[in-house]
Enzyme design. Structure first.
Site, mmCIF file in Angstrom:
data_model
loop_
_atom_site.group_PDB
_atom_site.id
_atom_site.type_symbol
_atom_site.label_atom_id
_atom_site.label_comp_id
_atom_site.label_asym_id
_atom_site.label_seq_id
_atom_site.Cartn_x
_atom_site.Cartn_y
_atom_site.Cartn_z
ATOM 1 N N SER A 126 0.948 -1.183 0.067
ATOM 2 C CA SER A 126 0.032 0.040 -0.090
ATOM 3 C C SER A 126 0.969 1.242 -0.131
ATOM 4 C CB SER A 126 -0.722 -0.095 1.167
ATOM 5 O OG SER A 126 -1.921 -0.995 1.272
ATOM 6 N N HIS A 143 -3.472 0.660 -4.342
ATOM 7 C CA HIS A 143 -2.943 -0.462 -5.062
ATOM 8 C C HIS A 143 -3.251 -0.123 -6.696
ATOM 9 C CE1 HIS A 143 -1.422 -3.453 -2.107
ATOM 10 N NE2 HIS A 143 -2.382 -2.634 -1.213
ATOM 11 N N HIS A 180 -6.028 -9.251 -1.440
ATOM 12 C CA HIS A 180 -6.109 -9.865 -0.171
ATOM 13 C C HIS A 180 -7.284 -10.696 -0.050
ATOM 14 C CE1 HIS A 180 -4.172 -5.572 -0.306
ATOM 15 N NE2 HIS A 180 -3.318 -5.998 0.403
ATOM 16 N N TYR A 223 -9.155 -10.249 2.555
ATOM 17 C CA TYR A 223 -10.155 -9.476 3.306
ATOM 18 C C TYR A 223 -11.112 -8.800 1.970
ATOM 19 C CZ TYR A 223 -7.366 -5.134 2.272
ATOM 20 O OH TYR A 223 -6.476 -4.437 1.779
ATOM 21 N N GLU A 224 -10.706 -8.884 0.829
ATOM 22 C CA GLU A 224 -11.398 -8.315 -0.195
ATOM 23 C C GLU A 224 -12.545 -9.366 -0.708
ATOM 24 O OE1 GLU A 224 -8.990 -6.287 -3.408
ATOM 25 O OE2 GLU A 224 -7.455 -6.684 -2.311
ATOM 26 N N ALA A 281 2.508 -2.545 4.036
ATOM 27 C CA ALA A 281 2.434 -1.412 5.013
ATOM 28 C C ALA A 281 1.936 -2.426 6.136
ATOM 29 C CB ALA A 281 1.316 -0.472 4.664
ATOM 30 N N MET A 293 -1.860 -7.236 6.777
ATOM 31 C CA MET A 293 -2.814 -8.102 6.339
ATOM 32 C C MET A 293 -2.508 -8.724 4.979
ATOM 33 S SD MET A 293 -5.999 -5.304 6.921
ATOM 34 C CE MET A 293 -6.084 -4.462 8.354
ATOM 35 N N SER A 294 -1.397 -9.115 4.745
ATOM 36 C CA SER A 294 -0.705 -9.575 3.528
ATOM 37 C C SER A 294 0.469 -10.289 3.556
ATOM 38 C CB SER A 294 -0.396 -8.482 2.576
ATOM 39 O OG SER A 294 0.603 -7.802 2.998
ATOM 40 N N ASN A 340 2.282 2.968 10.943
ATOM 41 C CA ASN A 340 1.422 3.791 12.055
ATOM 42 C C ASN A 340 1.727 2.754 13.045
ATOM 43 O OD1 ASN A 340 -0.323 1.569 10.431
ATOM 44 N ND2 ASN A 340 -0.993 1.369 12.420
ATOM 45 N N HIS A 374 -6.733 4.666 7.381
ATOM 46 C CA HIS A 374 -5.881 4.215 6.039
ATOM 47 C C HIS A 374 -5.279 5.410 5.727
ATOM 48 C CE1 HIS A 374 -4.768 1.635 2.796
ATOM 49 N NE2 HIS A 374 -5.408 2.509 1.597
HETATM 50 N N1 HPA Z 1 -2.870 -3.523 11.352
HETATM 51 C C1 HPA Z 1 -2.793 -4.004 10.085
HETATM 52 N N2 HPA Z 1 -2.611 -3.786 9.007
HETATM 53 C C2 HPA Z 1 -1.893 -2.706 8.754
HETATM 54 C C3 HPA Z 1 -1.826 -1.909 9.747
HETATM 55 C C4 HPA Z 1 -2.023 -2.076 11.164
HETATM 56 O O1 HPA Z 1 -2.104 -1.379 12.132
HETATM 57 N N3 HPA Z 1 -1.145 -0.846 9.191
HETATM 58 C C5 HPA Z 1 -0.987 -1.058 7.960
HETATM 59 N N4 HPA Z 1 -1.386 -2.308 7.593
#
Ligand code: HPA
Length: 278
Positions: free
Chosen positions: A36, A67, A89, A91-92, A119, A217-218, A241, A253
């Protein structure tokens, strides 16, 4: 895109790989999957040809903001590089076969190694916002594994070894590249979760206790599939973050995208240094 279930994943991946070979993707030294907000690396390739994912046979399209959904073939430091700007992903709503289809294609193309970037949220103190973390190992808490189902021996073994998913050789190259480029990097364990909701503070405390330094998440499914095919893997997380509950602020996001934008210069310099040392 609807998967053509009448043909095996092996046949679909082989067809996509042969198609890409006709576009000049043969002889690739390394493929880089861009997470991302990190897609700009693709613009740094020389003599680049850009292929929208939708043009590649059987290739799934990503719906996530940040993306781009294109594969770029080019050279860097004299090596042929494939940059995959955008991934899909679970989750999609995709199944694991779809999530890892790109890895199967790279394997069938004979790409020897892959750099998986993402990310991620920082859990441990050294993984603060803006840090770059080389993934030493992962914990797969997605509740799924991309190798579930009948095993196709043409890809690899039923029970592949996972003692060194992220190649020590490539992690050492990342250290050398970081030192030479003046980029500070961390090392740590990435815990992969399903998403798409961010974690609760209690989940982050649990992941910390389990030994995780960053959460995302990947990556884990792709790394597992790449190892199934005996490709060498390097993983790099951009800590966009602090994970949930580390600070009181809520997660969004837009912070992920903003931090990725801020660190992309260092991120690209690191990737260039790594590729130049392969
Ligand atoms: N959690 C999960 N996935 C992420 C995060 C997070 O804090 N930041 C970027 N992708």
């Amino acid at each position: 895109m609807q998967i053509d279930q009448s043909r095996s994943q092996f046949d679909r991946a082989t067809e996509a790989a042969e198609w890409l070979r006709r576009q000049g993707a043969g002889g690739t030294s390394v493929a880089v999957v861009l997470g991302s907000g990190l897609g700009d690396f693709a613009d740094h390739l020389e003599g680049a040809a850009s292929i929208p994912y939708g043009d590649i046979p059987h290739w799934p399209a990503s719906s996530v903001i940040g993306h781009a959904g294109k594969l770029v073939i080019g050279t860097l430091e004299g090596r042929k590089v494939l940059a995959l700007s955008g991934r899909v992903h679970q989750y999609e709503g995709h199944d694991m076969e779809t999530v890892t289809f790109a890895m199967r294609v790279l394997g069938r193309l004979g790409v020897p190694r892959v750099i998986l970037t993402n990310a991620a949220g920082g859990i441990s103190p050294q993984c603060s916002r803006g840090a770059l973390m080389v993934i030493d190992d992962h914990i797969n808490l997605m509740g799924n594994n991309p190798l579930v189902g009948p095993n196709d021996e043409r890809f690899g073994l039923r029970f592949p070894d996972m003692t060194e998913v992220y190649a020590a050789r490539l992690r050492a190259i990342a250290d050398a590249a970081a030192a030479a480029q003046g980029v500070t990097i961390q090392h740590g364990v990435y815990v992969a979760v399903l998403g798409p909701s961010y974690e609760t503070p209690a989940e982050i405390r649990a992941f910390r206790a389990l030994g995780a330094d960053a959460v995302g998440m990947s990556t884990a499914p792709e790394a597992i599939v790449a190892r199934h095919m005996q490709m060498e893997v390097l993983g790099i997380s951009c800590i966009t973050n602090a994970a949930a509950g580390v600070f009181p602020e809520p997660l969004h996001h837009s912070e992920v995208m903003e931090t990725a934008r801020q660190v992309k210069g260092q991120f690209i310099a690191l990737l260039e240094g790594i590729i130049g040392r392969l």
